[in-house]
Design a protein around this motif. Structure first.
Motif, PDB file in Angstrom:
ATOM      1  N   GLN A 193       0.826  -1.205   0.000  1.00 47.65           N
ATOM      2  CA  GLN A 193       0.000   0.000   0.000  1.00 47.65           C
ATOM      3  C   GLN A 193       0.863   1.259   0.000  1.00 47.65           C
ATOM      4  OE1 GLN A 193      -3.334   0.117  -0.458  1.00 47.65           O
ATOM      5  NE2 GLN A 193      -3.041  -2.087  -0.782  1.00 47.65           N
ATOM      6  N   ILE A 214       2.111   1.621  -3.543  1.00 42.62           N
ATOM      7  CA  ILE A 214       1.032   2.111  -4.401  1.00 42.62           C
ATOM      8  C   ILE A 214       0.811   3.606  -4.193  1.00 42.62           C
ATOM      9  CG2 ILE A 214      -1.478   2.028  -4.741  1.00 42.62           C
ATOM     10  CD1 ILE A 214      -1.286  -1.018  -4.300  1.00 42.62           C
ATOM     11  N   GLU A 239      -1.027  -3.517  -7.568  1.00 46.44           N
ATOM     12  CA  GLU A 239      -2.412  -3.826  -7.207  1.00 46.44           C
ATOM     13  C   GLU A 239      -2.695  -5.317  -7.368  1.00 46.44           C
ATOM     14  OE1 GLU A 239      -4.440  -1.132  -9.772  1.00 46.44           O
ATOM     15  OE2 GLU A 239      -4.486   0.490  -8.282  1.00 46.44           O
ATOM     16  N   THR A 252      -1.056  -7.114  -4.460  1.00 47.76           N
ATOM     17  CA  THR A 252      -1.879  -6.956  -3.253  1.00 47.76           C
ATOM     18  C   THR A 252      -3.037  -7.947  -3.256  1.00 47.76           C
ATOM     19  OG1 THR A 252      -1.322  -4.599  -3.115  1.00 47.76           O
ATOM     20  CG2 THR A 252      -3.280  -5.331  -1.929  1.00 47.76           C
TER      21      THR A 252
END
Length: 212
Positions: A44, A47, A183, A186
């Motif tokens: 995160q 990102i 993404e 994740t």
């Protein structure tokens, strides 16, 4: 695992780090009992950094796309003035061979143009015969240049701006690819953890039934 370890050492020509694709989640986490909270937080953070760079590059692209037409328009005007002046000098050489009467009959009218006062207001002006123009350089700075010098400077600025825009677009495409990879990573880690929890729950229920 630190946030820095998420990024690979490989980078694009402008130094944007490449995101790794996690092909084997269990191996990446260090085994079947690996913790996912730390890696997910690192993902995160990565990102967020990519999105921050994406926003800056998008803003830079917009600025360049607004700037380039202005430079090109100014360059065209300077080149037009150069052509007008060169043409007038040739005419003057020819007119030296004519009589005063013919010279007065064929004299050229002043060049008339319009210039922008603001976005919706223009004014008309007559341009004097000159070999000098004034260019805004930014930061409230304006300098005078000979027409040839102004054209050379504007061509250089136009080339730099177009090259910068091309590099910015390439960086945006590269950035969005890395954002997609992170993404996907994740989602893969999260889904792997969900599957592991479900398998452990089912295994615990099975052991409970055997014990009863």
């Amino acid at each position: 695992m630190s946030a820095k370890s998420v990024f690979q050492e490989e980078k694009n020509p402008r130094g944007i780090p490449k995101a790794p694709f996690i092909a084997n989640v269990e191996e990446y986490l260090g085994g079947p009992d690996g913790a996912v909270e730390g890696p997910l937080k690192n993902f995160q953070d990565a990102i967020a950094k990519y999105r921050y760079m994406d926003a800056n590059l998008t803003q830079r692209r917009k600025g360049l796309e607004d700037k380039i037409p202005d430079i090109r328009k100014t360059l065209h005007m300077v080149e037009f003035l150069q052509e007008q002046r060169e043409g007038k000098n040739k005419d003057d050489d020819l007119e030296d061979d004519l009589s005063d009467e013919e010279n007065s009959d064929n004299s050229k009218k002043p060049l008339t143009t319009t210039f922008e006062l603001n976005d919706t207001l223009f004014a008309e002006a007559e341009l004097e015969d000159t070999d000098t123009v004034y260019l805004w350089l930014g930061a409230n700075v304006m300098l005078s240049y000979k027409l040839s010098e102004a054209a050379s400077l504007l061509r250089s600025k136009l080339d730099l701006a177009e090259a910068s825009l091309k590099a910015t677009i390439e960086d945006l495409e590269f950035m969005r690819e890395q954002l997609t990879v992170m993404e996907v990573n994740t989602a893969r880690v999260y889904n792997w953890d969900v599957k592991r929890r479900r398998e452990r729950r089912l295994a615990g229920e099975g052991n409970g039934k055997k014990g009863s």
